[in-house]
Write a protein that holds these residues in place. Structure first.
Motif, PDB file in Angstrom:
ATOM      1  N   VAL B 135       0.829  -1.210   0.000  1.00 25.83           N
ATOM      2  CA  VAL B 135       0.000   0.000   0.000  1.00 25.83           C
ATOM      3  C   VAL B 135       0.864   1.261   0.000  1.00 25.83           C
ATOM      4  O   VAL B 135       0.473   2.309  -0.517  1.00 25.83           O
ATOM      5  CB  VAL B 135      -0.943  -0.019   1.217  1.00 25.83           C
ATOM      6  N   LYS B 136       2.057   1.142   0.546  1.00 27.22           N
ATOM      7  CA  LYS B 136       2.965   2.289   0.618  1.00 27.22           C
ATOM      8  C   LYS B 136       3.132   2.943  -0.748  1.00 27.22           C
ATOM      9  O   LYS B 136       3.161   4.155  -0.879  1.00 27.22           O
ATOM     10  CB  LYS B 136       4.318   1.808   1.153  1.00 27.22           C
ATOM     11  N   SER B 137       3.190   2.109  -1.790  1.00 25.47           N
ATOM     12  CA  SER B 137       3.393   2.675  -3.120  1.00 25.47           C
ATOM     13  C   SER B 137       2.142   3.407  -3.597  1.00 25.47           C
ATOM     14  O   SER B 137       2.200   4.229  -4.496  1.00 25.47           O
ATOM     15  CB  SER B 137       3.754   1.573  -4.109  1.00 25.47           C
ATOM     16  N   ILE B 138       1.007   3.103  -2.975  1.00 30.02           N
ATOM     17  CA  ILE B 138      -0.218   3.810  -3.361  1.00 30.02           C
ATOM     18  C   ILE B 138      -0.290   5.172  -2.675  1.00 30.02           C
ATOM     19  O   ILE B 138      -0.710   6.153  -3.271  1.00 30.02           O
ATOM     20  CB  ILE B 138      -1.470   2.973  -3.013  1.00 30.02           C
ATOM     21  N   ILE B 139       0.156   5.226  -1.424  1.00 30.08           N
ATOM     22  CA  ILE B 139       0.030   6.501  -0.728  1.00 30.08           C
ATOM     23  C   ILE B 139       1.144   7.468  -1.107  1.00 30.08           C
ATOM     24  O   ILE B 139       1.036   8.646  -0.832  1.00 30.08           O
ATOM     25  CB  ILE B 139      -0.070   6.352   0.813  1.00 30.08           C
ATOM     26  N   ASP B 140       2.190   6.993  -1.730  1.00 27.94           N
ATOM     27  CA  ASP B 140       3.276   7.896  -2.079  1.00 27.94           C
ATOM     28  C   ASP B 140       3.190   8.410  -3.509  1.00 27.94           C
ATOM     29  O   ASP B 140       4.141   8.966  -4.027  1.00 27.94           O
ATOM     30  CB  ASP B 140       4.638   7.237  -1.818  1.00 27.94           C
ATOM     31  N   GLN B 141       2.057   8.197  -4.167  1.00 24.80           N
ATOM     32  CA  GLN B 141       1.877   8.793  -5.479  1.00 24.80           C
ATOM     33  C   GLN B 141       0.421   9.202  -5.641  1.00 24.80           C
ATOM     34  O   GLN B 141      -0.452   8.724  -4.919  1.00 24.80           O
ATOM     35  CB  GLN B 141       2.300   7.819  -6.576  1.00 24.80           C
ATOM     36  N   TYR B 225      -1.639   0.123  10.140  1.00 29.78           N
ATOM     37  CA  TYR B 225      -0.424  -0.693  10.148  1.00 29.78           C
ATOM     38  C   TYR B 225       0.647  -0.097   9.263  1.00 29.78           C
ATOM     39  O   TYR B 225       1.759  -0.585   9.189  1.00 29.78           O
ATOM     40  CB  TYR B 225      -0.735  -2.123   9.680  1.00 29.78           C
ATOM     41  N   MET B 226       0.273   0.972   8.522  1.00 30.61           N
ATOM     42  CA  MET B 226       1.230   1.523   7.559  1.00 30.61           C
ATOM     43  C   MET B 226       2.199   2.485   8.208  1.00 30.61           C
ATOM     44  O   MET B 226       3.155   2.904   7.597  1.00 30.61           O
ATOM     45  CB  MET B 226       0.474   2.228   6.442  1.00 30.61           C
ATOM     46  N   GLY B 227       1.881   2.868   9.425  1.00 29.53           N
ATOM     47  CA  GLY B 227       2.730   3.839  10.110  1.00 29.53           C
ATOM     48  C   GLY B 227       4.181   3.422  10.025  1.00 29.53           C
ATOM     49  O   GLY B 227       4.513   2.268  10.210  1.00 29.53           O
ATOM     50  N   GLU B 228       5.002   4.362   9.745  1.00 30.56           N
ATOM     51  CA  GLU B 228       6.397   4.029   9.479  1.00 30.56           C
ATOM     52  C   GLU B 228       7.269   5.093  10.113  1.00 30.56           C
ATOM     53  O   GLU B 228       7.116   6.272   9.856  1.00 30.56           O
ATOM     54  CB  GLU B 228       6.591   4.013   7.961  1.00 30.56           C
ATOM     55  N   ILE B 229       8.174   4.665  10.986  1.00 32.66           N
ATOM     56  CA  ILE B 229       9.163   5.598  11.528  1.00 32.66           C
ATOM     57  C   ILE B 229      10.529   4.984  11.291  1.00 32.66           C
ATOM     58  O   ILE B 229      10.753   3.824  11.624  1.00 32.66           O
ATOM     59  CB  ILE B 229       8.930   5.861  13.039  1.00 32.66           C
ATOM     60  N   ASP B 230      11.412   5.739  10.703  1.00 30.02           N
ATOM     61  CA  ASP B 230      12.767   5.257  10.410  1.00 30.02           C
ATOM     62  C   ASP B 230      12.734   3.917   9.673  1.00 30.02           C
ATOM     63  O   ASP B 230      13.493   3.003   9.974  1.00 30.02           O
ATOM     64  CB  ASP B 230      13.598   5.111  11.691  1.00 30.02           C
ATOM     65  N   GLY B 231      11.849   3.784   8.731  1.00 33.64           N
ATOM     66  CA  GLY B 231      11.832   2.573   7.908  1.00 33.64           C
ATOM     67  C   GLY B 231      11.107   1.396   8.528  1.00 33.64           C
ATOM     68  O   GLY B 231      10.915   0.382   7.892  1.00 33.64           O
ATOM     69  N   ALA B 232      10.722   1.518   9.796  1.00 31.07           N
ATOM     70  CA  ALA B 232      10.033   0.402  10.441  1.00 31.07           C
ATOM     71  C   ALA B 232       8.537   0.646  10.382  1.00 31.07           C
ATOM     72  O   ALA B 232       8.056   1.690  10.793  1.00 31.07           O
ATOM     73  CB  ALA B 232      10.487   0.265  11.890  1.00 31.07           C
ATOM     74  N   PHE B 233       7.810  -0.331   9.859  1.00 29.76           N
ATOM     75  CA  PHE B 233       6.362  -0.188   9.798  1.00 29.76           C
ATOM     76  C   PHE B 233       5.770  -0.391  11.190  1.00 29.76           C
ATOM     77  O   PHE B 233       6.399  -0.917  12.082  1.00 29.76           O
ATOM     78  CB  PHE B 233       5.772  -1.218   8.837  1.00 29.76           C
ATOM     79  N   ARG B 234       4.514  -0.017  11.312  1.00 24.44           N
ATOM     80  CA  ARG B 234       3.770  -0.220  12.548  1.00 24.44           C
ATOM     81  C   ARG B 234       4.470   0.458  13.717  1.00 24.44           C
ATOM     82  O   ARG B 234       4.650  -0.111  14.781  1.00 24.44           O
ATOM     83  CB  ARG B 234       3.634  -1.727  12.828  1.00 24.44           C
ATOM     84  N   ALA B 235       4.911   1.695  13.480  1.00 24.64           N
ATOM     85  CA  ALA B 235       5.575   2.417  14.539  1.00 24.64           C
ATOM     86  C   ALA B 235       4.817   3.714  14.789  1.00 24.64           C
ATOM     87  O   ALA B 235       4.452   4.414  13.857  1.00 24.64           O
ATOM     88  CB  ALA B 235       7.021   2.713  14.158  1.00 24.64           C
ATOM     89  N   TRP B 236       4.561   3.996  16.038  1.00 23.71           N
ATOM     90  CA  TRP B 236       3.853   5.205  16.410  1.00 23.71           C
ATOM     91  C   TRP B 236       4.722   6.008  17.347  1.00 23.71           C
ATOM     92  O   TRP B 236       5.527   5.453  18.076  1.00 23.71           O
ATOM     93  CB  TRP B 236       2.532   4.859  17.091  1.00 23.71           C
ATOM     94  N   GLY B 237       4.516   7.308  17.333  1.00 21.50           N
ATOM     95  CA  GLY B 237       5.338   8.123  18.213  1.00 21.50           C
ATOM     96  C   GLY B 237       4.635   9.403  18.619  1.00 21.50           C
ATOM     97  O   GLY B 237       3.613   9.781  18.047  1.00 21.50           O
TER      98      GLY B 237
END
Lengths: 396, 529
Positions: B135-141, B225-237
């Protein structure tokens, strides 16, 4: 935070180095001493004693237990005799290895499976239609492994002469200090050795009894660092290090079949249906893509690289598990070495590697990457038959 | 002669600011207009009580696109994201479940409720990681334009098709299931324990007016689940200094790149002449000329509020009218005199440093939804609580804490009408505090200050129509090329020169920054400014 194993009250006393690691959620000793040499040589010259409780353990019982395990394992478990232990692996529908471990037949319809990873949910997925129960006994059972040339003497002193006659990959019930235990002649060192299975509540009693019985025979508590060197010498592969469980792979190419892991010998292909059978048949027919091999790194070349920089050859103090590229003679990368160690007993620089199918024959000359004074070099490494270290006493 | 800007941006939320920064970076003359005295829109921080800084509305960061952080050098402008350590679920019977970053510990926790689920949990995580990667490729375009025959658009469609085809068939099935199933049905395929499924399923309903058993909510699970911090998915901050810290960093970056930003400048009207925009008119009458206007406010406010139906085709107007906003959540922010002890797992250990879910069972959640369906707030709502002061000492005085509770359901459309919300605000706040009190008996004694935000308040304060936190539900019929209206999924609008750059545009809500970035890039590519 990891949890303490049932032996923790004792391992904690002995672990003066404070070197611990997380093994499957348990505190596990890396080495009791700051340097693990003493523990390694205990394994190879006398006996080492290591807490292997964090291994995942499952009791599988019921009238259909044998049929059920034959369905999920690549090996025909129904053929296993009572009192016998076997090593094998299990696969997903595509014939990709999920995990490897041992299966013991304690009674006609009662088995014990050990695994590197949690397997209960996976096993239970296939129980439908079988009169079988799967029980996770990981926490309920403690396991103590006693390995090394004097381990038979230690066991005799500990559990009496009944253990004396125990053959390789067999198990027996025994009594230690009034405790009912199961002793199996198994281990992860590729040497003469035993594993003792006991109720967790009795773990400390067993530890104390073993240590005192083993004293005259040079028995020492040992940690995972020493064990890792011995398992490389034994040529044993490790889930998560030398291969990845099919359950954890983001990409297909990371998965492996038993043939690719040199576990083809554990597969009984022609029998009733088992998990992955169709895929394994196809692979068996066309041949494997990759091979898991043992490499011996050429010492003279290795030494010469260091000599050119005015250095003596440097080998890491323990086993390593940071993958390095492996090349063919023309410099094309054809695989990777995933773990290795300097073997103090063989005086050889060893590695375990996965290479492309055609490069798996013993005697094949390859190149392995070695870093000498921050520069990458390629050193000759020869494919050899595993195990690297295989003493007669292991089976005797 | 007044200045003509290349672009004026309506709304100083995080997306508007991202657009401004990218346009300024490309050398354009840009002005951001924010109606409030603070920037950030719903991603803001305010010191509402002396010494206590609140993430007033949005409270965690996950989906913010990492490449925006790099391209706008946001770290240099003060952005710091502190990871959330755990997901904690207190239960009414005194038990609790905590999910950690440590897989073994998580397995042991879940195994107390269901050993099989404990082992399936990492498998589920892996499948979601694979899906998120897709899905990442869908949200980045920009959203694919399925009607277009332009080579560029066709190539994009083809790439997407190939990408989909490259998916493992098993994953393709999972994807299709996620698009159509309810969160609970989807989770039922993996798990048995309601204790585990309840806190997992709520990711499917956050910000929507749907229940965990409503079809389509499984997709929103993935969104979380798409949340991404520093390349790691499923990361919240947490953003340091509250969620506003992120918006303020973007504003800082935009200013450094040459953008102008005005606060307390409310846009009343978007000027349209002959189907083309010429700028905006502020409350008070000030006119600002611009060659392009980017609206980061929601589609309804933009078209029905600022453009006016007289400038739009009736069909388009109808589509915008049908666009579902249906705010369903509120927020309670508390300043606390001391740490709020939870009875089931006392102490301010790492379990309290992530998010705390009040979601004790699927039926509890469904009951909460039942009340909302008929126009009442849930007496026992789903809460998502965070206590950022445990990890960020800048937001509260030493020993004191800020507690933020996201509350669902609080339907914008009360049976008595949305304008009756002020009469129900106190009772709504009490229901939330009563709910917390069941787990944290001392909570009332600790409250120094209380802010209760109903969806009505959210609309009044930050302008989000119907208080919808995503500027429109993230349901399938309102995503991709359908967001905000069929055929207008690529930031352009029927008004020439007017572009959408907020959460009401693809890929949607959450502190993502992607609509702002993609809109700015689309505008630049159009060569119209």
């Amino acid at each position: 935070m990891p949890i303490p194993s049932p032996f923790h009250p004792r391992t904690q006393q002995h672990c003066t180095s404070l070197l611990w690691k997380d093994w499957a959620g348990y505190y596990a000793v890396r080495s009791f001493d700051t340097y693990m040499e003493r523990e390694y040589f205990a394994f190879r010259q006398a006996s080492g004693m290591i807490d292997v409780t964090p291994l995942f353990k499952y009791e599988v019982y019921g009238p259909d237990a044998a049929a059920f395990l034959s369905r999920v394992m690549v090996k025909d478990i129904a053929k296993l005799k009572t009192g016998q232990v076997t090593y094998c692996c299990w696969c997903d529908d595509d014939g990709k290895v999920v995990d490897d471990g041992t299966v013991s037949r304690l009674e006609d319809d009662y088995f014990r499976v050990t695994a590197a990873e949690p397997a209960r949910a996976w096993l239970e997925r296939y129980t439908r239609g079988y009169a079988v129960t799967v029980e996770d006994s990981t926490a309920r059972l403690a396991a103590l492994s006693i390995q090394g040339p004097t381990s038979r003497d230690v066991l005799r002193a500990l559990a009496g002469s009944s253990v004396d006659a125990l053959k390789f990959f067999r198990l027996t019930r025994a009594t230690v200090d009034g405790l009912d235990v199961i002793v199996s002649r198994t281990g992860y060192t590729g040497d003469l050795g035993y594993e003792i299975w006991v109720d967790s509540r009795d773990a400390v009693v067993l530890w104390d009894a073993a240590l005192s019985a083993g004293k005259p025979y040079g028995l020492l508590p040992a940690g995972l660092d020493a064990l890792d060197v011995t398992r490389v010498e034994a040529g044993f592969l490790m889930n998560g290090v030398d291969y990845y469980s099919a359950h954890h792979c983001l990409i297909e190419s990371r998965k492996s079949t038993p043939y690719e892991l040199a576990l083809g010998w554990t597969v009984n292909l022609d029998r009733e249906t088992f998990n992955g059978q169709a895929a394994l048949r196809r692979e068996h027919a066309v041949g494997r893509r990759r091979a898991f091999v043992g490499l011996v790194v050429d010492w003279d070349e290795f030494e010469a690289h260091f000599a050119r920089r005015g250095l003596p050859p440097e080998v890491p103090p323990g086993a390593w598990r940071t993958p390095v590229p492996v090349y063919d003679r023309d410099g094309k990368q054809i695989g990777q070495a995933t773990s290795g160690a300097w073997s103090p007993i063989l005086k050889q620089n060893l590695a375990l590697a996965t290479v492309r199918g055609g490069y798996g024959k013993p005697g094949t000359e390859l190149r392995i990457e070695v870093t000498v004074e921050y520069e990458r070099k390629r050193v000759r490494a020869t494919v050899v038959k595993k195990p690297f270290f295989d003493p007669d006493r292991k089976r005797a | 002669m007044a200045t003509t800007y290349d672009a004026v941006i309506v709304g100083g939320g995080h997306n508007g600011l991202v657009s401004a920064a990218y346009l300024a970076k490309a050398g354009r003359k840009v002005l951001v207009l924010e109606q409030r005295h603070v920037l950030g829109g719903a991603a803001t921080s305010e010191e509402l009580h002396p010494g206590f800084t609140f993430s007033v509305f949005s409270y965690v960061v996950s989906l913010f696109r990492p490449h925006i952080i790099r391209e706008l050098e946001l770290a240099r402008h003060g952005l710091e994201i502190i990871p959330l350590e755990a997901s904690f679920l207190p239960l009414p019977d005194g038990d609790s479940l905590c999910r950690w970053a440590d897989p073994h510990l998580t397995r042991q926790e879940i195994a107390r409720f269901n050993p099989r689920d404990a082992e399936v949990y990492p498998e589920f995580g892996l499948a979601m990681r694979k899906m998120a990667h897709f899905v990442k490729s869908i949200i980045d375009q920009p959203a694919p334009d399925i009607g277009s025959l332009k080579p560029r658009d066709l190539a994009q469609l083809l790439r997407l098709g190939k990408h989909f085809q490259s998916l493992d068939p098993e994953l393709m099935h999972i994807h299709l299931k996620m698009l159509t199933m309810s969160a609970v049905d989807f989770l039922d395929q993996w798990f048995e324990s309601g204790v585990l499924k309840a806190p997992m399923s709520v990711s499917g309903i956050i910000g929507t007016f749907l229940g965990v058993r409503s079809p389509g909510t499984a997709y929103v699970l993935l969104h979380h689940y798409m949340g991404e911090i520093d390349g790691a998915f499923r990361a919240w901050g947490f953003s340091k200094g509250g969620t506003g810290g992120l918006s303020f960093a973007i504003a800082d970056a935009a200013r450094a790149l040459g953008a102008e930003i005005r606060t307390e400048a409310r846009v009343e009207r978007i000027r349209v002449k002959n189907g083309k925009t010429t700028g905006v008119v502020l409350a008070g009458g000030e006119e600002i000329a611009a060659r392009a206007v980017l609206s980061s406010v929601d589609p309804r406010l933009t078209f029905l509020g600022m453009v006016g139906e007289e400038h739009l085709d009736p069909e388009f107007t109808t589509a915008i009218r049908r666009y579902k906003l249906r705010g369903s959540s509120g927020k309670v922010n508390l300043a606390l005199d001391a740490f709020p002890e939870f009875t089931c797992r006392p102490g301010n250990g790492p379990h309290m440093r992530g998010d705390i879910a009040i979601a004790p069972g699927i039926d509890y959640l469904e009951r909460a939804y039942d009340q909302a369906k008929y126009g009442a707030f849930s007496e026992r709502p789903y809460l998502n609580i965070v206590i950022p002061s445990l990890v960020d000492p800048t937001v509260a005085p030493p020993g004191k804490h800020v507690l933020s509770a996201f509350v669902q359901y609080a339907p914008y459309n009360l049976a008595t009408g949305p304008e009756s919300w002020p009469e129900h605000r106190e009772a709504f706040g009490e229901a939330v505090i009563d709910t917390i009190q069941e787990y944290c008996p001392r909570i009332r004694d600790l409250i120094l200050y209380k802010q209760v935000l109903t969806p009505w308040d959210i609309e009044q304060q930050v302008g989000l129509s119907e208080g919808n936190i995503f500027q429109g539900e993230l349901s399938l019929e309102q995503l991709l090329f359908l967001r905000p209206a069929p055929g207008w999924g690529r930031y352009r609008t029927p008004v020439d020169g007017l572009w959408m750059c907020g959460s009401g545009a693809h890929p949607g809500g959450g502190i993502m920054g992607a609509p702002g970035e993609l809109a700015a890039k689309a505008l630049l590519r159009s060569r119209s400014i």
